[in-house]
Write a protein that holds these residues in place. Structure first.
Motif, PDB file in Angstrom:
ATOM      1  N   SER A  73       0.828  -1.198   0.000  1.00  0.00           N
ATOM      2  CA  SER A  73       0.000   0.000   0.000  1.00  0.00           C
ATOM      3  C   SER A  73       0.864   1.251   0.000  1.00  0.00           C
ATOM      4  O   SER A  73       0.584   2.216  -0.735  1.00  0.00           O
ATOM      5  N   HIS A  74       1.937   1.262   0.770  1.00  0.00           N
ATOM      6  CA  HIS A  74       2.829   2.407   0.838  1.00  0.00           C
ATOM      7  C   HIS A  74       3.524   2.623  -0.512  1.00  0.00           C
ATOM      8  O   HIS A  74       3.645   3.758  -0.999  1.00  0.00           O
ATOM      9  N   ALA A  75       3.978   1.519  -1.135  1.00  0.00           N
ATOM     10  CA  ALA A  75       4.648   1.622  -2.427  1.00  0.00           C
ATOM     11  C   ALA A  75       3.700   2.160  -3.492  1.00  0.00           C
ATOM     12  O   ALA A  75       4.095   2.953  -4.351  1.00  0.00           O
ATOM     13  N   ALA A  76       2.423   1.738  -3.422  1.00  0.00           N
ATOM     14  CA  ALA A  76       1.440   2.205  -4.391  1.00  0.00           C
ATOM     15  C   ALA A  76       1.211   3.701  -4.248  1.00  0.00           C
ATOM     16  O   ALA A  76       1.126   4.438  -5.242  1.00  0.00           O
ATOM     17  N   ARG A  77       1.117   4.212  -2.992  1.00  0.00           N
ATOM     18  CA  ARG A  77       0.910   5.639  -2.768  1.00  0.00           C
ATOM     19  C   ARG A  77       2.131   6.448  -3.231  1.00  0.00           C
ATOM     20  O   ARG A  77       1.994   7.533  -3.805  1.00  0.00           O
ATOM     21  N   GLN A  78       3.316   5.909  -3.009  1.00  0.00           N
ATOM     22  CA  GLN A  78       4.533   6.598  -3.460  1.00  0.00           C
ATOM     23  C   GLN A  78       4.579   6.708  -4.978  1.00  0.00           C
ATOM     24  O   GLN A  78       4.997   7.736  -5.525  1.00  0.00           O
ATOM     25  N   LEU A  79       4.147   5.642  -5.642  1.00  0.00           N
ATOM     26  CA  LEU A  79       4.152   5.654  -7.112  1.00  0.00           C
ATOM     27  C   LEU A  79       3.178   6.704  -7.638  1.00  0.00           C
ATOM     28  O   LEU A  79       3.480   7.427  -8.598  1.00  0.00           O
ATOM     29  N   GLU A  80       1.994   6.807  -7.031  1.00  0.00           N
ATOM     30  CA  GLU A  80       1.016   7.811  -7.448  1.00  0.00           C
ATOM     31  C   GLU A  80       1.541   9.219  -7.190  1.00  0.00           C
ATOM     32  O   GLU A  80       1.347  10.127  -8.021  1.00  0.00           O
ATOM     33  N   SER A  81       2.203   9.389  -6.059  1.00  0.00           N
ATOM     34  CA  SER A  81       2.763  10.700  -5.740  1.00  0.00           C
ATOM     35  C   SER A  81       3.852  11.084  -6.737  1.00  0.00           C
ATOM     36  O   SER A  81       3.955  12.247  -7.154  1.00  0.00           O
ATOM     37  N   ARG A  82       4.629  10.101  -7.133  1.00  0.00           N
ATOM     38  CA  ARG A  82       5.724  10.356  -8.072  1.00  0.00           C
ATOM     39  C   ARG A  82       5.199  10.842  -9.410  1.00  0.00           C
ATOM     40  O   ARG A  82       5.769  11.752 -10.032  1.00  0.00           O
ATOM     41  N   PHE A  83       4.089  10.232  -9.877  1.00  0.00           N
ATOM     42  CA  PHE A  83       3.548  10.601 -11.189  1.00  0.00           C
ATOM     43  C   PHE A  83       2.421  11.631 -11.087  1.00  0.00           C
ATOM     44  O   PHE A  83       1.898  12.069 -12.111  1.00  0.00           O
ATOM     45  N   ASP A  84       2.030  11.967  -9.825  1.00  0.00           N
ATOM     46  CA  ASP A  84       0.950  12.921  -9.603  1.00  0.00           C
ATOM     47  C   ASP A  84      -0.287  12.528 -10.398  1.00  0.00           C
ATOM     48  O   ASP A  84      -0.888  13.324 -11.140  1.00  0.00           O
ATOM     49  N   ALA A  85      -0.658  11.245 -10.269  1.00  0.00           N
ATOM     50  CA  ALA A  85      -1.799  10.715 -11.010  1.00  0.00           C
ATOM     51  C   ALA A  85      -2.405   9.552 -10.231  1.00  0.00           C
ATOM     52  O   ALA A  85      -1.720   8.852  -9.470  1.00  0.00           O
ATOM     53  N   LEU A  86      -3.700   9.345 -10.420  1.00  0.00           N
ATOM     54  CA  LEU A  86      -4.382   8.223  -9.782  1.00  0.00           C
ATOM     55  C   LEU A  86      -4.133   6.973 -10.606  1.00  0.00           C
ATOM     56  O   LEU A  86      -4.632   6.837 -11.725  1.00  0.00           O
ATOM     57  N   LEU A  87      -3.340   6.066 -10.069  1.00  0.00           N
ATOM     58  CA  LEU A  87      -2.946   4.862 -10.799  1.00  0.00           C
ATOM     59  C   LEU A  87      -3.710   3.624 -10.358  1.00  0.00           C
ATOM     60  O   LEU A  87      -3.760   2.636 -11.094  1.00  0.00           O
ATOM     61  N   PHE A  88      -4.328   3.679  -9.159  1.00  0.00           N
ATOM     62  CA  PHE A  88      -4.987   2.502  -8.604  1.00  0.00           C
ATOM     63  C   PHE A  88      -6.414   2.852  -8.189  1.00  0.00           C
ATOM     64  O   PHE A  88      -6.662   3.889  -7.561  1.00  0.00           O
TER      65      PHE A  88
END
Length: 305
Positions: free
Chosen positions: A34-49
């Motif tokens: 869950s933490h990795a998923a939130r970091q990835l979204e923050s990195r791309f500034d987009a809703l990925l999940f």
């Protein structure tokens, strides 16, 4: 660029459809995923999940990211392989231009042997005719030319070797009017009939045609095989590679005629740039200088029908 762990995360979520199953697939705690998923979204500034309905799925943006990331990883892997390949002396690619007078089928065993080296070198094999063959090397469209029929021209850093000698026969259909003319055929009689030639592919000039006499009508065809078949069917006259038409001569589908102006055998050449020699080029040159292969290329395959 995504790391392998981030790409694995995207793939695990796409396949599993839930946080817990994705975590189990990756052997990590759900909180870590869950933490990795939130970091990835923050990195791309987009809703990925998509976290609705108690499921964790990729959004359209997430699917796009996963697909493109996978493609980029493959591209980087291929680039890494190519860099190592070139660093070890292999070329990235080898461009071979064979004169059309040589038959494609005779190259197939050589290509198979080259593939067995697993060098990673991409091959590009095309053909030219007469002046177009040397021209391809001069203009930088070829790294190696095979079977060039004219003497080596003045090209910077040119290196060359003889491939072999091709013998010719003046052969025509037994139904052609020249078949009944007494030998040796005089020049004046030959010029009265259309000559069949393989069209020169030179881009710099009008090209040349062997065996055409001044004022003679011409039928230009794309390949030597087309020329042989055209003469077999009585569409014109001209010189043909003796070994290629031996079967047609033996069966009487073509007849040999002596002429007052016989054609000398042609020396066929190999040509390459001496400043760009790599392991792939040197391998091909080593094979082509073997008498057995050189003879097979020059003699070609006798046309049976």
């Amino acid at each position: 660029m995504l790391s392998e762990d981030e790409l694995a995360l995207l793939e695990a979520i796409r396949e599993a459809g839930s946080l817990s199953r994705a975590a189990a697939k990756l052997g990590k705690a759900p909180s870590t995923i869950s933490h990795a998923a939130r970091q990835l979204e923050s990195r791309f500034d987009a809703l990925l999940f998509d976290r609705r309905r108690y499921r964790l799925q990729l959004t359209p943006a997430g699917h796009l990211l996963a697909q493109e990331a996978a493609r980029l990883i493959v591209d980087v892997s291929r680039l890494t392989q190519r860099v190592r390949q070139v660093a070890s002396g292999w070329e990235d690619r080898l461009r071979i231009v064979a004169d059309e007078i040589l038959e494609w089928e005779t190259f197939l065993p050589v290509i198979k042997d080259f593939d067995a080296l697993q060098s990673g070198v991409s091959l590009r094999i095309t053909h030219e005719v007469l002046g177009g063959t040397w021209e391809a090397l001069r203009d930088g469209r070829a790294d190696l030319v095979i079977g060039a029929t004219n003497e080596p021209p003045a090209i910077p850093n040119l290196r060359w070797a003889e491939l072999g000698v091709m013998d010719w026969v003046f052969a025509i259909s037994p139904k052609h009017p020249l078949a009944k003319v007494q030998e040796p055929l005089p020049r004046s009689e030959v010029t009265r009939h259309r000559s069949v030639v393989v069209a020169d592919s030179s881009r710099r000039n009008e090209g040349r045609a062997y065996g055409v006499l001044g004022g003679q009508a011409v039928l230009a065809v794309p390949t030597m095989r087309a020329k042989i078949l055209a003469q077999r069917d009585g569409l014109g006259v001209g010189w043909l590679p003796r070994k290629r038409v031996q079967g047609l001569l033996e069966r009487g589908e073509l007849v040999e005629k002596l002429t007052a102006n016989p054609r000398e055998p042609n020396v066929l050449y190999l040509g390459w740039n001496g400043e760009q020699e790599g392991r792939a080029l040197n391998w091909w040159l080593e094979q082509l200088k073997k008498p057995t292969l050189a003879k097979r290329l020059v003699n070609g395959i006798s046309i049976e029908r």
